[in-house]
Scaffold this motif. Sequence first.
Motif, short mmCIF file in Angstrom:
data_model
loop_
_atom_site.label_atom_id
_atom_site.label_comp_id
_atom_site.label_asym_id
_atom_site.label_seq_id
_atom_site.Cartn_x
_atom_site.Cartn_y
_atom_site.Cartn_z
N THR A 63 65.46 31.67 35.48
CA THR A 63 65.61 32.84 34.61
C THR A 63 64.21 33.28 34.19
O THR A 63 63.26 32.48 34.20
N VAL A 64 64.07 34.54 33.82
CA VAL A 64 62.77 35.07 33.42
C VAL A 64 62.68 35.04 31.90
O VAL A 64 63.51 35.62 31.20
N SER A 65 61.66 34.37 31.39
CA SER A 65 61.46 34.25 29.95
C SER A 65 60.77 35.52 29.44
O SER A 65 60.24 36.32 30.21
N PRO A 66 60.73 35.74 28.11
CA PRO A 66 60.09 36.95 27.55
C PRO A 66 58.64 37.13 27.94
O PRO A 66 58.15 38.26 28.00
N ASP A 67 57.94 36.03 28.23
CA ASP A 67 56.52 36.18 28.59
C ASP A 67 56.33 36.46 30.08
O ASP A 67 55.22 36.49 30.59
N GLY A 68 57.46 36.64 30.79
CA GLY A 68 57.38 37.01 32.20
C GLY A 68 57.33 35.84 33.16
O GLY A 68 57.29 36.05 34.37
N THR A 69 57.35 34.61 32.65
CA THR A 69 57.34 33.45 33.55
C THR A 69 58.76 33.02 33.86
O THR A 69 59.70 33.26 33.08
N ALA A 70 58.91 32.37 35.02
CA ALA A 70 60.23 31.87 35.43
C ALA A 70 60.45 30.47 34.88
O ALA A 70 59.57 29.62 34.93
N ARG A 71 61.63 30.26 34.32
CA ARG A 71 62.02 28.94 33.85
C ARG A 71 63.38 28.59 34.44
O ARG A 71 64.17 29.48 34.76
N TRP A 72 63.64 27.29 34.55
CA TRP A 72 64.89 26.84 35.15
C TRP A 72 65.89 26.48 34.06
O TRP A 72 65.57 25.77 33.12
N CYS A 73 67.10 26.98 34.22
CA CYS A 73 68.19 26.65 33.30
C CYS A 73 68.99 25.50 33.91
O CYS A 73 69.62 25.67 34.96
N PRO A 74 68.96 24.32 33.30
CA PRO A 74 69.68 23.18 33.88
C PRO A 74 71.18 23.40 33.82
O PRO A 74 71.68 24.14 32.96
N PRO A 75 71.93 22.76 34.71
CA PRO A 75 73.39 22.94 34.72
C PRO A 75 74.03 22.32 33.49
O PRO A 75 73.50 21.36 32.89
N ALA A 76 75.18 22.85 33.10
CA ALA A 76 75.85 22.41 31.88
C ALA A 76 76.37 20.98 31.97
O ALA A 76 76.62 20.35 30.94
N PHE A 77 76.55 20.45 33.20
CA PHE A 77 77.11 19.11 33.31
C PHE A 77 76.08 18.02 33.03
O PHE A 77 76.43 16.84 32.93
N LEU A 78 74.80 18.36 32.90
CA LEU A 78 73.79 17.35 32.56
C LEU A 78 73.70 17.20 31.05
O LEU A 78 73.71 18.20 30.32
N PRO A 79 73.59 15.97 30.54
CA PRO A 79 73.57 15.75 29.08
C PRO A 79 72.27 16.25 28.45
O PRO A 79 71.21 16.28 29.09
N VAL A 80 72.36 16.62 27.18
CA VAL A 80 71.18 17.11 26.47
C VAL A 80 70.89 16.29 25.22
O VAL A 80 69.85 16.48 24.58
N SER A 81 71.78 15.36 24.85
CA SER A 81 71.55 14.57 23.65
C SER A 81 72.42 13.32 23.69
O SER A 81 73.25 13.15 24.60
N GLY A 82 72.25 12.46 22.68
CA GLY A 82 73.10 11.28 22.54
C GLY A 82 72.70 10.16 23.48
O GLY A 82 71.59 10.10 24.00
N ARG A 83 73.67 9.27 23.72
CA ARG A 83 73.46 8.15 24.62
C ARG A 83 74.67 8.02 25.52
O ARG A 83 75.81 8.30 25.12
N GLY A 84 74.42 7.60 26.75
CA GLY A 84 75.54 7.50 27.67
C GLY A 84 75.12 7.04 29.05
O GLY A 84 74.00 6.59 29.28
N VAL A 85 76.06 7.16 29.98
CA VAL A 85 75.87 6.77 31.37
C VAL A 85 76.11 7.99 32.25
O VAL A 85 77.17 8.62 32.17
N LEU A 86 75.12 8.32 33.07
CA LEU A 86 75.28 9.38 34.06
C LEU A 86 75.63 8.68 35.37
O LEU A 86 74.79 8.02 35.98
N PHE A 87 76.88 8.81 35.79
CA PHE A 87 77.40 8.07 36.94
C PHE A 87 77.43 8.96 38.17
O PHE A 87 78.18 9.94 38.22
N LEU A 88 76.60 8.64 39.15
CA LEU A 88 76.56 9.38 40.41
C LEU A 88 77.41 8.65 41.43
O LEU A 88 76.93 7.78 42.18
#
Length: 327
Positions: A63-88
């Motif tokens: 996605t394009v940020s306000p300053d004109g640089t491209a940034r990546w939006c991670p998928p919603a299925f990846l955790p952003v807080s807490g503690r847990g197990v990511l099982f692949l």
Amino acid sequence: MTPSQIKASLRTLIPIRQPVFIWGPPGVGKSQVVAQVAAELECELTDLRAVLLDPVDLRGIPTVSPDGTARWCPPAFLPVSGRGVLFLDELNAAPPLVQAACYQFILDRRVGEYELPEGWTVIAAGNREGDRAVTHRMPSALSNRFVHLDFDVDVDQWLDWAAGQGLVEEVRAFVRYRPNLLHSFDPRRDDKAFPSPRSWEFAARVLAAGPDPEVEADLLRGAVGPGAAAEFVGFSRIYRQLPDPDAVIERPDLAEIPEEPATLYALCGALARKAGADTAESIIAYASRLPAEFAVLLVRDSVRTAPCVVECPAFSHWATANSDVLF
């Protein structure tokens, strides 16, 4: 490693955030063990099927940020807080490019601008290359990022689990009688169904549903394969004609002792299910009349059902008289 050893290993490795890969044949319960340990540790569990991912899915979309640089939006299925197990799960069934996308994620705990939260641990699982499952050879660069654990089936532990889940006694009694059929998988054969802890759970659910007798055998063949189903059907004919367990408990000194081993296995299972403070004396009295291996089986399973069995006076006398078998 047995399921309990896998659990003990995960309880050590998850808190230190060490990536783990669990190897095992189809149907042995790899994903269930991971879920159980996560629940025991009060960790959130995110289950991702790696085979369903594309190489760019973990990174997200730009996605394009306000300053004109491209940034990546991670998928919603990846955790952003807490503690847990990511099982692949099924990681080595994923295409090589997807596995390559996991390199940085597993070792450095980040992909692009996304970083795995501090309290999360990566665990992966997959079938072995010789199991004829869909697999891709794991690159050494990815393999070296894991601690590797080999999953083996353990009959006693499965029976304990099956009893806790309330699976029908008929299936549990058969597995005691034919422990080699708990998991019998030959990758050289082209069987659509075969005996495994998973498929015996299916069979138990089928029986609990009370299927029409005309299709019961066909349903069992579809769950555990023709060979195991044929043996189970023969065992069931005996099991369903057992002496009444209540009559045995009422008169343990006079009750009939079956001669067929299959019948004895089934009867011991039925009696053990009725173990309790009010039946312990009778069960021990009947066990005292059985051949040693069946006596130990009956008493052991009764104690699993009702630990109070060990408190009755008859148990102490029986254990003393059978110390050469128990120890």
